[in-house]
Design a protein around this motif. Structure first.
Motif, PDB file in Angstrom:
ATOM      1  N   PRO A  97      44.869  42.393  32.237  1.00 52.31           N
ATOM      2  CA  PRO A  97      44.717  43.818  32.556  1.00 52.31           C
ATOM      3  C   PRO A  97      44.323  44.674  31.354  1.00 52.31           C
ATOM      4  O   PRO A  97      43.610  45.670  31.495  1.00 52.31           O
ATOM      5  CB  PRO A  97      46.098  44.201  33.087  1.00 52.31           C
ATOM      6  N   ASP A  98      44.769  44.284  30.141  1.00 50.45           N
ATOM      7  CA  ASP A  98      44.530  45.122  28.968  1.00 50.45           C
ATOM      8  C   ASP A  98      43.613  44.514  27.922  1.00 50.45           C
ATOM      9  O   ASP A  98      43.249  45.166  26.945  1.00 50.45           O
ATOM     10  CB  ASP A  98      45.874  45.454  28.304  1.00 50.45           C
ATOM     11  N   ARG A  99      43.197  43.253  28.102  1.00 55.93           N
ATOM     12  CA  ARG A  99      42.360  42.597  27.098  1.00 55.93           C
ATOM     13  C   ARG A  99      41.808  41.290  27.630  1.00 55.93           C
ATOM     14  O   ARG A  99      42.210  40.817  28.698  1.00 55.93           O
ATOM     15  CB  ARG A  99      43.167  42.332  25.822  1.00 55.93           C
ATOM     16  N   SER A 100      40.886  40.705  26.855  1.00 50.07           N
ATOM     17  CA  SER A 100      40.345  39.385  27.155  1.00 50.07           C
ATOM     18  C   SER A 100      40.651  38.461  25.989  1.00 50.07           C
ATOM     19  O   SER A 100      40.537  38.867  24.824  1.00 50.07           O
ATOM     20  CB  SER A 100      38.830  39.450  27.382  1.00 50.07           C
ATOM     21  N   ILE A 101      41.056  37.241  26.302  1.00 53.01           N
ATOM     22  CA  ILE A 101      41.345  36.266  25.254  1.00 53.01           C
ATOM     23  C   ILE A 101      40.640  34.963  25.580  1.00 53.01           C
ATOM     24  O   ILE A 101      40.426  34.625  26.749  1.00 53.01           O
ATOM     25  CB  ILE A 101      42.861  36.037  25.097  1.00 53.01           C
ATOM     26  N   SER A 102      40.263  34.231  24.524  1.00 54.71           N
ATOM     27  CA  SER A 102      39.527  32.982  24.703  1.00 54.71           C
ATOM     28  C   SER A 102      40.279  31.827  24.053  1.00 54.71           C
ATOM     29  O   SER A 102      41.111  32.015  23.162  1.00 54.71           O
ATOM     30  CB  SER A 102      38.129  33.098  24.095  1.00 54.71           C
ATOM     31  N   GLY A 103      39.967  30.638  24.523  1.00 53.97           N
ATOM     32  CA  GLY A 103      40.578  29.444  23.974  1.00 53.97           C
ATOM     33  C   GLY A 103      40.185  28.235  24.808  1.00 53.97           C
ATOM     34  O   GLY A 103      39.240  28.286  25.598  1.00 53.97           O
ATOM     35  N   ILE A 104      40.913  27.159  24.638  1.00 57.24           N
ATOM     36  CA  ILE A 104      40.666  25.923  25.376  1.00 57.24           C
ATOM     37  C   ILE A 104      41.693  25.807  26.498  1.00 57.24           C
ATOM     38  O   ILE A 104      42.897  25.961  26.271  1.00 57.24           O
ATOM     39  CB  ILE A 104      40.778  24.688  24.454  1.00 57.24           C
ATOM     40  N   PHE A 105      41.198  25.550  27.702  1.00 56.75           N
ATOM     41  CA  PHE A 105      42.091  25.356  28.839  1.00 56.75           C
ATOM     42  C   PHE A 105      42.715  23.977  28.726  1.00 56.75           C
ATOM     43  O   PHE A 105      42.057  22.964  28.947  1.00 56.75           O
ATOM     44  CB  PHE A 105      41.286  25.499  30.131  1.00 56.75           C
ATOM     45  N   ILE A 150      50.010  31.663  30.296  1.00 55.95           N
ATOM     46  CA  ILE A 150      49.517  32.855  30.994  1.00 55.95           C
ATOM     47  C   ILE A 150      49.922  32.771  32.457  1.00 55.95           C
ATOM     48  O   ILE A 150      49.659  31.770  33.132  1.00 55.95           O
ATOM     49  CB  ILE A 150      47.988  32.967  30.868  1.00 55.95           C
ATOM     50  N   ALA A 151      50.554  33.830  32.949  1.00 58.79           N
ATOM     51  CA  ALA A 151      51.044  33.841  34.326  1.00 58.79           C
ATOM     52  C   ALA A 151      50.013  34.358  35.307  1.00 58.79           C
ATOM     53  O   ALA A 151      50.015  33.975  36.478  1.00 58.79           O
ATOM     54  CB  ALA A 151      52.319  34.688  34.414  1.00 58.79           C
ATOM     55  N   ALA A 152      49.119  35.264  34.869  1.00 66.50           N
ATOM     56  CA  ALA A 152      48.133  35.844  35.769  1.00 66.50           C
ATOM     57  C   ALA A 152      46.938  36.334  34.973  1.00 66.50           C
ATOM     58  O   ALA A 152      47.096  36.889  33.879  1.00 66.50           O
ATOM     59  CB  ALA A 152      48.739  37.001  36.569  1.00 66.50           C
ATOM     60  N   GLY A 153      45.744  36.119  35.504  1.00 61.80           N
ATOM     61  CA  GLY A 153      44.524  36.558  34.836  1.00 61.80           C
ATOM     62  C   GLY A 153      43.315  35.964  35.521  1.00 61.80           C
ATOM     63  O   GLY A 153      43.426  35.036  36.328  1.00 61.80           O
ATOM     64  N   ASP A 154      42.143  36.512  35.223  1.00 56.46           N
ATOM     65  CA  ASP A 154      40.883  36.011  35.770  1.00 56.46           C
ATOM     66  C   ASP A 154      40.232  35.098  34.748  1.00 56.46           C
ATOM     67  O   ASP A 154      39.984  35.505  33.602  1.00 56.46           O
ATOM     68  CB  ASP A 154      39.935  37.163  36.114  1.00 56.46           C
ATOM     69  N   VAL A 155      39.923  33.872  35.160  1.00 55.54           N
ATOM     70  CA  VAL A 155      39.366  32.857  34.256  1.00 55.54           C
ATOM     71  C   VAL A 155      37.856  32.802  34.402  1.00 55.54           C
ATOM     72  O   VAL A 155      37.316  32.757  35.510  1.00 55.54           O
ATOM     73  CB  VAL A 155      39.981  31.472  34.558  1.00 55.54           C
ATOM     74  N   PHE A 156      37.173  32.774  33.251  1.00 55.86           N
ATOM     75  CA  PHE A 156      35.722  32.618  33.234  1.00 55.86           C
ATOM     76  C   PHE A 156      35.368  31.483  32.290  1.00 55.86           C
ATOM     77  O   PHE A 156      35.882  31.398  31.171  1.00 55.86           O
ATOM     78  CB  PHE A 156      35.033  33.911  32.776  1.00 55.86           C
ATOM     79  N   PHE A 157      34.466  30.604  32.753  1.00 58.60           N
ATOM     80  CA  PHE A 157      34.006  29.504  31.922  1.00 58.60           C
ATOM     81  C   PHE A 157      32.903  29.995  30.992  1.00 58.60           C
ATOM     82  O   PHE A 157      32.334  31.066  31.180  1.00 58.60           O
ATOM     83  CB  PHE A 157      33.489  28.360  32.794  1.00 58.60           C
ATOM     84  N   GLU A 158      32.577  29.195  29.994  1.00 56.56           N
ATOM     85  CA  GLU A 158      31.489  29.535  29.085  1.00 56.56           C
ATOM     86  C   GLU A 158      30.207  29.728  29.902  1.00 56.56           C
ATOM     87  O   GLU A 158      29.899  28.936  30.808  1.00 56.56           O
ATOM     88  CB  GLU A 158      31.283  28.412  28.066  1.00 56.56           C
TER      89      GLU A 158
END
Length: 262
Positions: A218-226, A247-255
């Motif tokens: 809701p307040d930011r985007s973070i990246s890393g390895i799933f 992470i409990a909730a968020g929208d996931v986007f692939f590269e």
């Protein structure tokens, strides 16, 4: 009869189904039933929705030909176990879609927590909503939309529909598969007691394990390895020297350029 078979038979026998031609939202229709004292275990389906919604209030395109269905559950599990329900629901939707697709098509996978993808394109949406009823019961509505003949084009991600991948089925036929698959999924979940089995099955169909992803919060985007999900179903994001973040909730986007494993 095993506990699983008993739970499945109970779920199948308990489920009711009310089919509508047109409705504002099948989720909203279920919530209205809950507020009026309905005992739950009822499916609402509609040929068309005029106010379908996705996560975070986003509109969900709801023209005729696709499947729009919501299931009302009342007090389905202790509150501490309800967080794992979306994983069980995702497996049910996956299994219903798997039953109608040719086996030689693109991979059918689940993107955390509950988007079902065909060849990395989203083909279904799942929205769970919860509300405490006036008489103190916990109502949980499982809203499911599956693209059969049409798909939205104004989305930040690729979309797919079943017909473009060789499925020749109408909404009522697909709902029959979903009805059965959901009974299986809820029986396996067993009010949260079967979460370890649900997670094991979910991992078998997970999309993007070991890949770089971005998670929109809701307040930011973070990246890393799933790096997978933990034993409660939380996404585990490996951020290198910053450690692994649950992470409990968020929208996931692939590269954007496709899979990139390291």
């Amino acid at each position: 009869m095993s506990d699983y078979s008993s739970h499945r038979r109970k779920a199948l026998d308990a489920f009711r189904h009310h089919a509508l031609d047109e409705v504002d939202s099948t989720n909203q229709a279920c919530l209205q039933l809950a507020r009026s004292g309905d005992p739950g275990s009822i499916w609402i389906t509609a040929e068309r929705q005029t106010g379908g919604r996705g996560r975070r209030g986003r509109p969900w395109s709801s023209e005729r030909g696709n499947l729009y269905a919501s299931l009302l559950l009342i007090d389905p599990a202790p509150l501490e176990h309800v967080a794992s329900l979306p994983l069980a629901v995702a497996l049910a939707v996956h299994d219903a879609i798997r039953a109608v697709l040719p086996l030689d098509g693109p991979p059918l996978e689940i993107k955390w927590p509950n988007d079902v993808l065909i060849g990395r394109a989203k083909t279904s949406g799942i929205l769970l909503e919860s509300e405490r009823t006036p008489d103190g019961r916990q109502a949980i509505v499982i809203g499911i939309g599956i693209n059969i003949v049409a798909k939205p084009s104004d989305t930040p991600y690729a979309t797919a529909c079943l017909s473009q991948h060789g499925a020749t089925i109408d909404p009522l036929q697909l709902f029959a598969h979903l009805f059965s698959a959901m009974a299986d999924g809820l029986a396996l979940w067993d009010q949260g007691r079967g979460i370890s089995q649900i997670i094991a099955r979910w991992r078998q169909h997970a999309c993007g394990l070991g890949e770089k992803i971005t998670v929109n919060l809701p307040d930011r985007s973070i990246s890393g390895i799933f790096s997978g999900i933990d034993d409660k179903g939380l996404l585990l994001l490996d951020r290198g020297s910053l450690g692994t973040m649950p992470i409990a909730a968020g929208d996931v986007f692939f590269e954007p350029d496709g899979p990139r494993k390291e």
